[in-house]
Design an enzyme around this catalytic site. Structure first.
Site, short mmCIF file in Angstrom:
data_model
loop_
_atom_site.label_atom_id
_atom_site.label_comp_id
_atom_site.label_asym_id
_atom_site.label_seq_id
_atom_site.Cartn_x
_atom_site.Cartn_y
_atom_site.Cartn_z
N CYS A 112 63.93 15.58 -62.72
CA CYS A 112 63.25 15.07 -63.91
C CYS A 112 61.88 15.74 -64.10
O CYS A 112 61.81 16.89 -64.52
CB CYS A 112 63.17 13.55 -63.90
SG CYS A 112 62.86 12.87 -65.56
N HIS A 221 68.50 11.70 -62.94
CA HIS A 221 68.05 11.06 -61.71
C HIS A 221 69.22 10.84 -60.73
O HIS A 221 69.77 9.74 -60.65
CB HIS A 221 67.37 9.72 -62.03
CG HIS A 221 66.02 9.88 -62.64
ND1 HIS A 221 64.87 9.88 -61.89
CD2 HIS A 221 65.65 10.08 -63.92
CE1 HIS A 221 63.83 10.06 -62.68
NE2 HIS A 221 64.27 10.19 -63.93
N GLU A 223 69.03 10.57 -57.62
CA GLU A 223 68.60 9.76 -56.46
C GLU A 223 68.96 8.29 -56.62
O GLU A 223 68.99 7.54 -55.62
CB GLU A 223 67.09 9.92 -56.24
CG GLU A 223 66.19 9.04 -57.10
CD GLU A 223 66.07 9.48 -58.55
OE1 GLU A 223 65.49 8.74 -59.37
OE2 GLU A 223 66.57 10.59 -58.89
#
Length: 251
Positions: A112, A221, A223
């Site tokens: 990001c 994202h 993660e």
């Protein structure tokens, strides 16, 4: 063999009465659970950063997302919306670190804001409000939604056939990703290779073609709840393997 050390540059944030260096748990956990590496949070000290000391311990670098944006001065544009947060200390830490990591072949993963930082560090520019461009989707999340909705699947992206990223994931044509950004790539930096795009044409992933080591930057994202997403796990496992290879080469 010890776990490779992955530097995670911090954001600077005011918490209570005091300024802090901070990194969110989800990024730290992704390095541990996905890459099987040891995260080391790097304070954003800007020009006070001892880059030689940093490079001496780094087996990898992961650049996180953030509420803040890369300062538009760094890519030759005036600030479009002064109400949006900035983090000059992080900019002054990460951009030199990116260039050093690429130069030394240190594995580099950008997420990001990190995706945008790498592009700017290597000479690219950004759109400051993608949603206002003709024909482009609104890639932002809604703040009043729950985290599960904000970080849930938002739209598909098309992977470059035969690209490094596609091969990393087993060569799918498309994958679903979340979407929590207002800015995006305008001019791609020289030497970057597009690995995935959204259906509106916005670049969603790229690699650094001239880099000796592993590089990958993604606009979404991965993660978030990493162990529940096979694509994210493959991505972080590839990053972790590259960190282990780099660690072994430098002894």
């Amino acid at each position: 063999m010890r776990r490779p050390i992955v530097l995670v540059p911090a954001c600077t944030r005011q918490i209570g009465h005091f300024p802090n260096h901070a990194a969110q748990n989800k990024y730290v956990n992704a390095v541990v659970l996905g890459a099987q590496c040891m995260p080391l949070i790097l304070p954003s000290l800007a020009e006070l950063t001892d880059m030689e000391a940093v490079l001496a311990v780094a087996d990898g670098v992961m650049l996180t997302g953030s509420a803040s944006n890369v300062h538009s001065d760094l890519y030759g544009q005036p600030i479009r919306n002064p109400a949006l947060p900035l983090d000059a200390a992080r900019d002054a830490t990460t951009l030199p670190l990116i260039r050093a990591a690429v130069k030394h072949g240190i594995p580099l993963l950008g997420i990001c804001r990190g995706f945008q930082e790498i592009n700017v560090a290597l000479g690219g520019t950004l759109h400051q409000a993608v949603q206002e461009l003709p024909g482009m989707m609104d890639h932002r999340d809604r703040e009043d939604d729950s985290l599960d909705v904000q970080y849930g699947p938002a739209h598909p992206i098309r992977l470059t056939p035969g690209g490094k990223f596609a091969q990393m994931l087993g060569n799918p044509e498309e994958i679903m990703v979340n979407s929590l950004h207002g800015q995006g790539v305008d001019v791609l930096a020289p030497g970057l290779t597009v690995e995935a795009v959204a259906h509106d044409g916005l670049v969603e992933a790229y690699t650094v073609g001239a880099a000796q080591g592993f590089t990958l930057a993604v606009q979404w994202h991965p993660e978030w709840r990493i162990t529940e997403n096979p694509d994210s796990m493959k991505m972080f496992q590839a990053f972790g393997n590259a960190c282990r290879e780099y660690q072994a080469r430098r002894g």
